[in-house]
Motif scaffolding. Sequence first.
Motif, PDB file in Angstrom:
ATOM      1  N   MET A   1       0.837  -1.180   0.000  1.00  8.48           N
ATOM      2  CA  MET A   1       0.000   0.000   0.000  1.00  8.48           C
ATOM      3  C   MET A   1       0.880   1.241   0.000  1.00  8.48           C
ATOM      4  O   MET A   1       0.621   2.165  -0.737  1.00  8.48           O
ATOM      5  N   LYS A   2       1.888   1.215   0.842  1.00  8.99           N
ATOM      6  CA  LYS A   2       2.776   2.375   0.965  1.00  8.99           C
ATOM      7  C   LYS A   2       3.524   2.619  -0.351  1.00  8.99           C
ATOM      8  O   LYS A   2       3.679   3.761  -0.762  1.00  8.99           O
ATOM      9  N   TRP A   3       3.982   1.547  -0.994  1.00 13.74           N
ATOM     10  CA  TRP A   3       4.741   1.687  -2.228  1.00 13.74           C
ATOM     11  C   TRP A   3       3.911   2.324  -3.339  1.00 13.74           C
ATOM     12  O   TRP A   3       4.446   3.019  -4.191  1.00 13.74           O
ATOM     13  N   SER A   4       2.603   2.070  -3.335  1.00 11.97           N
ATOM     14  CA  SER A   4       1.765   2.610  -4.404  1.00 11.97           C
ATOM     15  C   SER A   4       1.145   3.948  -4.026  1.00 11.97           C
ATOM     16  O   SER A   4       0.373   4.510  -4.792  1.00 11.97           O
ATOM     17  N   GLY A   5       1.464   4.445  -2.838  1.00  9.23           N
ATOM     18  CA  GLY A   5       0.880   5.690  -2.389  1.00  9.23           C
ATOM     19  C   GLY A   5      -0.619   5.556  -2.164  1.00  9.23           C
ATOM     20  O   GLY A   5      -1.353   6.527  -2.243  1.00  9.23           O
ATOM     21  N   GLY A   6      -1.065   4.322  -1.900  1.00  9.94           N
ATOM     22  CA  GLY A   6      -2.481   4.083  -1.669  1.00  9.94           C
ATOM     23  C   GLY A   6      -3.330   4.114  -2.925  1.00  9.94           C
ATOM     24  O   GLY A   6      -4.551   4.159  -2.852  1.00  9.94           O
ATOM     25  N   GLU A   7      -2.675   4.080  -4.110  1.00  7.51           N
ATOM     26  CA  GLU A   7      -3.412   4.205  -5.364  1.00  7.51           C
ATOM     27  C   GLU A   7      -3.655   2.879  -6.072  1.00  7.51           C
ATOM     28  O   GLU A   7      -4.300   2.848  -7.106  1.00  7.51           O
ATOM     29  N   LYS A   8      -3.144   1.796  -5.527  1.00  7.30           N
ATOM     30  CA  LYS A   8      -3.352   0.483  -6.146  1.00  7.30           C
ATOM     31  C   LYS A   8      -4.072  -0.426  -5.157  1.00  7.30           C
ATOM     32  O   LYS A   8      -3.853  -0.354  -3.960  1.00  7.30           O
ATOM     33  N   ILE A   9      -4.933  -1.267  -5.691  1.00  9.20           N
ATOM     34  CA  ILE A   9      -5.622  -2.245  -4.857  1.00  9.20           C
ATOM     35  C   ILE A   9      -4.640  -3.367  -4.534  1.00  9.20           C
ATOM     36  O   ILE A   9      -3.958  -3.878  -5.426  1.00  9.20           O
ATOM     37  N   VAL A  10      -4.563  -3.743  -3.278  1.00  3.55           N
ATOM     38  CA  VAL A  10      -3.628  -4.765  -2.827  1.00  3.55           C
ATOM     39  C   VAL A  10      -4.389  -6.020  -2.409  1.00  3.55           C
ATOM     40  O   VAL A  10      -5.358  -5.937  -1.655  1.00  3.55           O
ATOM     41  N   TRP A  11      -3.949  -7.156  -2.914  1.00  2.00           N
ATOM     42  CA  TRP A  11      -4.421  -8.464  -2.480  1.00  2.00           C
ATOM     43  C   TRP A  11      -3.207  -9.195  -1.928  1.00  2.00           C
ATOM     44  O   TRP A  11      -2.094  -8.996  -2.409  1.00  2.00           O
ATOM     45  N   ASN A  12      -3.417 -10.027  -0.932  1.00  4.40           N
ATOM     46  CA  ASN A  12      -2.324 -10.783  -0.339  1.00  4.40           C
ATOM     47  C   ASN A  12      -2.515 -12.273  -0.570  1.00  4.40           C
ATOM     48  O   ASN A  12      -3.635 -12.779  -0.490  1.00  4.40           O
ATOM     49  N   CYS A  13      -1.416 -12.958  -0.855  1.00  5.60           N
ATOM     50  CA  CYS A  13      -1.420 -14.418  -1.009  1.00  5.60           C
ATOM     51  C   CYS A  13      -1.001 -15.050   0.306  1.00  5.60           C
ATOM     52  O   CYS A  13       0.034 -14.675   0.867  1.00  5.60           O
ATOM     53  N   LEU A  14      -1.797 -15.985   0.774  1.00  7.39           N
ATOM     54  CA  LEU A  14      -1.512 -16.684   2.021  1.00  7.39           C
ATOM     55  C   LEU A  14      -1.273 -18.156   1.713  1.00  7.39           C
ATOM     56  O   LEU A  14      -2.143 -18.823   1.150  1.00  7.39           O
ATOM     57  N   GLU A  15      -0.119 -18.651   2.085  1.00 10.46           N
ATOM     58  CA  GLU A  15       0.205 -20.055   1.848  1.00 10.46           C
ATOM     59  C   GLU A  15      -0.504 -20.914   2.882  1.00 10.46           C
ATOM     60  O   GLU A  15      -0.392 -20.672   4.077  1.00 10.46           O
ATOM     61  N   CYS A  16      -1.237 -21.919   2.419  1.00 11.25           N
ATOM     62  CA  CYS A  16      -2.023 -22.778   3.312  1.00 11.25           C
ATOM     63  C   CYS A  16      -1.548 -24.222   3.318  1.00 11.25           C
ATOM     64  O   CYS A  16      -2.217 -25.087   3.869  1.00 11.25           O
ATOM     65  N   SER A  17      -0.429 -24.496   2.686  1.00 10.59           N
ATOM     66  CA  SER A  17       0.079 -25.866   2.651  1.00 10.59           C
ATOM     67  C   SER A  17       1.600 -25.833   2.685  1.00 10.59           C
ATOM     68  O   SER A  17       2.206 -24.776   2.787  1.00 10.59           O
ATOM     69  N   ARG A  18       2.181 -26.988   2.578  1.00  5.27           N
ATOM     70  CA  ARG A  18       3.642 -27.078   2.579  1.00  5.27           C
ATOM     71  C   ARG A  18       4.189 -26.461   1.288  1.00  5.27           C
ATOM     72  O   ARG A  18       3.581 -26.595   0.237  1.00  5.27           O
ATOM     73  N   ILE A  19       5.346 -25.825   1.396  1.00  5.07           N
ATOM     74  CA  ILE A  19       5.954 -25.271   0.194  1.00  5.07           C
ATOM     75  C   ILE A  19       7.104 -26.186  -0.231  1.00  5.07           C
ATOM     76  O   ILE A  19       6.998 -26.935  -1.166  1.00  5.07           O
ATOM     77  N   GLY A  20       8.187 -26.150   0.498  1.00  6.01           N
ATOM     78  CA  GLY A  20       9.339 -26.963   0.137  1.00  6.01           C
ATOM     79  C   GLY A  20       9.689 -27.993   1.183  1.00  6.01           C
ATOM     80  O   GLY A  20      10.350 -28.975   0.882  1.00  6.01           O
ATOM     81  N   GLU A  21       9.257 -27.777   2.397  1.00  2.00           N
ATOM     82  CA  GLU A  21       9.580 -28.693   3.489  1.00  2.00           C
ATOM     83  C   GLU A  21       8.382 -29.597   3.751  1.00  2.00           C
ATOM     84  O   GLU A  21       7.331 -29.136   4.166  1.00  2.00           O
ATOM     85  N   LEU A  22       8.543 -30.875   3.498  1.00  3.31           N
ATOM     86  CA  LEU A  22       7.423 -31.796   3.629  1.00  3.31           C
ATOM     87  C   LEU A  22       7.019 -32.052   5.078  1.00  3.31           C
ATOM     88  O   LEU A  22       5.948 -32.578   5.332  1.00  3.31           O
ATOM     89  N   ASP A  23       7.863 -31.665   6.036  1.00  2.00           N
ATOM     90  CA  ASP A  23       7.533 -31.909   7.447  1.00  2.00           C
ATOM     91  C   ASP A  23       6.986 -30.670   8.154  1.00  2.00           C
ATOM     92  O   ASP A  23       6.666 -30.733   9.330  1.00  2.00           O
ATOM     93  N   ARG A  24       6.850 -29.555   7.439  1.00  2.00           N
ATOM     94  CA  ARG A  24       6.328 -28.319   8.051  1.00  2.00           C
ATOM     95  C   ARG A  24       5.316 -27.662   7.144  1.00  2.00           C
ATOM     96  O   ARG A  24       5.450 -27.685   5.928  1.00  2.00           O
TER      97      ARG A  24
END
Length: 84
Positions: A1-24
Amino acid sequence: MKWSGGEKIVWNCLECSRIGELDRKPTPQQVECEAWMSLIHGSRGLIYSFTSSTDIPRAALLDDPDMLTAVTALNRQITEWRLC
């Protein structure tokens, strides 16, 4: 938000599964905290990322009963909050 000066709509990606570590993987509580921090700080939407690894099924979120229940409840809370 700060980088765009509040002029761009921001969506966030939330990781809900394992990425690279199969035990975490993130906990439902961690995903919930990330979601609310994003929304409180101006995010206009959330994208739940299932996985970015070829070793993990593409529908990992849907195959995780605890995470699926938590994300479903979180979506309901967010919808009710946005309606207020």
